[in-house]
Design an enzyme around this catalytic site. Sequence first.
Site, PDB file in Angstrom:
ATOM      1  N   LYS A   1       0.832  -1.211   0.000  1.00 57.82           N
ATOM      2  CA  LYS A   1       0.000   0.000   0.000  1.00 57.82           C
ATOM      3  C   LYS A   1       0.867   1.262   0.000  1.00 57.82           C
ATOM      4  O   LYS A   1       0.635   2.182  -0.774  1.00 57.82           O
ATOM      5  CB  LYS A   1      -0.902   0.000   1.244  1.00 57.82           C
ATOM      6  CG  LYS A   1      -1.571   1.327   1.519  1.00 57.82           C
ATOM      7  CD  LYS A   1      -2.442   1.284   2.749  1.00 57.82           C
ATOM      8  CE  LYS A   1      -1.773   1.631   4.048  1.00 57.82           C
ATOM      9  NZ  LYS A   1      -1.458   3.045   4.266  1.00 57.82           N
ATOM     10  N   ASN A   2       1.860   1.286   0.884  1.00 61.96           N
ATOM     11  CA  ASN A   2       2.629   2.526   1.051  1.00 61.96           C
ATOM     12  C   ASN A   2       3.602   2.793  -0.097  1.00 61.96           C
ATOM     13  O   ASN A   2       4.198   3.861  -0.158  1.00 61.96           O
ATOM     14  CB  ASN A   2       3.378   2.515   2.392  1.00 61.96           C
ATOM     15  CG  ASN A   2       2.427   2.727   3.560  1.00 61.96           C
ATOM     16  OD1 ASN A   2       1.244   3.005   3.361  1.00 61.96           O
ATOM     17  ND2 ASN A   2       2.939   2.596   4.775  1.00 61.96           N
TER      18      ASN A   2
ATOM     19  N   CYS B   1      -5.012  12.621  13.450  1.00 63.07           N
ATOM     20  CA  CYS B   1      -5.567  11.289  13.222  1.00 63.07           C
ATOM     21  C   CYS B   1      -5.390  10.506  14.511  1.00 63.07           C
ATOM     22  O   CYS B   1      -4.806  11.003  15.473  1.00 63.07           O
ATOM     23  CB  CYS B   1      -4.900  10.597  12.047  1.00 63.07           C
ATOM     24  SG  CYS B   1      -3.239  10.061  12.378  1.00 63.07           S
TER      25      CYS B   1
ATOM     26  N   ARG C   1       0.476  14.376  13.643  1.00 59.16           N
ATOM     27  CA  ARG C   1       1.002  14.107  12.297  1.00 59.16           C
ATOM     28  C   ARG C   1       0.966  15.320  11.370  1.00 59.16           C
ATOM     29  O   ARG C   1       0.235  15.353  10.373  1.00 59.16           O
ATOM     30  CB  ARG C   1       0.263  12.935  11.658  1.00 59.16           C
ATOM     31  CG  ARG C   1       0.472  11.656  12.408  1.00 59.16           C
ATOM     32  CD  ARG C   1      -0.174  10.493  11.733  1.00 59.16           C
ATOM     33  NE  ARG C   1       0.578   9.981  10.617  1.00 59.16           N
ATOM     34  CZ  ARG C   1       0.221   8.911   9.926  1.00 59.16           C
ATOM     35  NH1 ARG C   1      -0.862   8.262  10.237  1.00 59.16           N
ATOM     36  NH2 ARG C   1       0.967   8.491   8.930  1.00 59.16           N
TER      37      ARG C   1
ATOM     38  N   ASP D   1       4.644   0.434  12.158  1.00 56.72           N
ATOM     39  CA  ASP D   1       3.430  -0.186  11.623  1.00 56.72           C
ATOM     40  C   ASP D   1       3.284  -1.658  12.028  1.00 56.72           C
ATOM     41  O   ASP D   1       2.292  -2.296  11.680  1.00 56.72           O
ATOM     42  CB  ASP D   1       3.406  -0.069  10.084  1.00 56.72           C
ATOM     43  CG  ASP D   1       3.044   1.335   9.633  1.00 56.72           C
ATOM     44  OD1 ASP D   1       2.668   2.165  10.475  1.00 56.72           O
ATOM     45  OD2 ASP D   1       3.144   1.610   8.419  1.00 56.72           O
TER      46      ASP D   1
ATOM     47  N   ARG E   1      -8.572  -0.538   4.960  1.00 53.96           N
ATOM     48  CA  ARG E   1      -7.736   0.525   4.376  1.00 53.96           C
ATOM     49  C   ARG E   1      -6.399  -0.044   3.903  1.00 53.96           C
ATOM     50  O   ARG E   1      -5.827   0.448   2.938  1.00 53.96           O
ATOM     51  CB  ARG E   1      -7.443   1.617   5.425  1.00 53.96           C
ATOM     52  CG  ARG E   1      -8.621   2.516   5.715  1.00 53.96           C
ATOM     53  CD  ARG E   1      -8.176   3.670   6.581  1.00 53.96           C
ATOM     54  NE  ARG E   1      -6.923   4.209   6.059  1.00 53.96           N
ATOM     55  CZ  ARG E   1      -6.014   4.850   6.771  1.00 53.96           C
ATOM     56  NH1 ARG E   1      -6.210   5.061   8.040  1.00 53.96           N
ATOM     57  NH2 ARG E   1      -4.911   5.300   6.216  1.00 53.96           N
TER      58      ARG E   1
END
Length: 418
Positions: free
Chosen positions: A22-23, A116, A121, A304, A397
């Site tokens: 994803k990233n 968030c 952030r 993460d 997500r």
Amino acid sequence: MDKIVIEGGKSLKGSVKVSGAKNAALPILAACLLTGGRHSLRSIPHLRDIQTIKSIMSKLGVTFRDGKEGLEVSSDNLTGCEAPYDLVKTMRASVLLLGPLLARYGKARISLPGGCAIGARPINLHLKALVAMGVDMYLDRGYVNARVDRLKGADIFFDIPTVTGTENIMMAAVTASGQTVLNNAAKEPEIQDLARMLRGMGADIQGDGSDTITISGVRDLRPARHTIIPDRIEAGTLMIAGAMTGGEVKVEGCMPSHLEALTEKLVSTGARIEVGHDSVVVKGPDIIKSVDIKTMPFPGFPTDLQAQFMAFMCIAKGRSMIRESVFENRFIHVSELKRMGADIEINGNQALVKGQNRLLPAPVMATDLRASASLVLAGLVAEGGRTEVQRIYHLDRGYEGLENKFKHLGAAIWREKG
Ligand code: UD1
């Protein structure tokens, strides 16, 4: 709202393939804005965050088509330069559109992402670097309005190595006049993947993967073909699941060199690991030893994977100190893990996990993407009933059909539509 239901207690066994990262996919999709023509991207994962960036890019006039060579992305006729609040608020990484829009059109209007669940952030480092490259900026009703005639190369120093900040400025710099040097740049593998995509488009970038990246601006770019790297966070989550359930899991299609910090910690817990060329086999320990971790930028232990590793340490023998040094407020999964019987004390950015030999099933609530994964892992070992993980849209997500991958490995897990 969908929920995931798990009847824990099964050891996971078998092979499972990792999806595209994803990233890496997010900045690489954003990079398609830099030039017209048709890009072909393979291994784009099917995720909500990917859908979000595609929605914003569609509003800008970009078209997407599933073709033989993967996802075809064309941005010949851009019709706008705005990323609206209702989409940006659901995904902070939308800010990645700022650099490419300024490089191609000299203007952009992007909603500020706001806070968030895992902290404030800010994006101040992205904005400061763009100002150094000649961008005029003002804030208006929550939007950054940015304009520049032509971006000019600059010597940038990031106070903190920021992943999306490094990516944003790399994309801004590829067609800027002169040279840009990014000092204290982030070194994550996703940055190298973006650099490979940009080089495929004709960019001149050196040093990605180190903390100094040099970009010499070029006049023209061309569309590229690119295959996204495997998702190291998904791979890591599957590895932890194999170890935690005392199973034997082969994680296929991953890049073991991206997973070294986790691999070393798993070995310290007593897990046995066989590293292949593009796979890792994890065999769970007989007795899980507790291990301390401290999250760090790559190549350190990834923030993460902190929540998932914490779920593992909840069933270890002994005490484990978990230090979060990347984000200020990334322990929101702790109160949910406690509802499953975990014994965890938080003190600032440290969490002391007192391992017990079990977790108990409970209804729990996902609060952010990686926190959701940690609750699913906890559910996989919680015996004697059902764990229900609610608000699973967070999981969607960033994980492609995670429950199906676990089911394939023998877990009793399913999704209930709500
Ligand atoms: C990216 C990842 C995210 C991961 C994180 C850290 C994507 C889409 N997301 O997020 O999954 O958890 O890296 O590995 O790739 N900071 C500032 N000012 C800025 C930018 C960042 O103070 O302008 C701070 C942040 O608050 C944080 C630290 O820098 O404390 C690192 O954040 P950063 O690397 O920017 O995270 P993201 O790129 O948002």
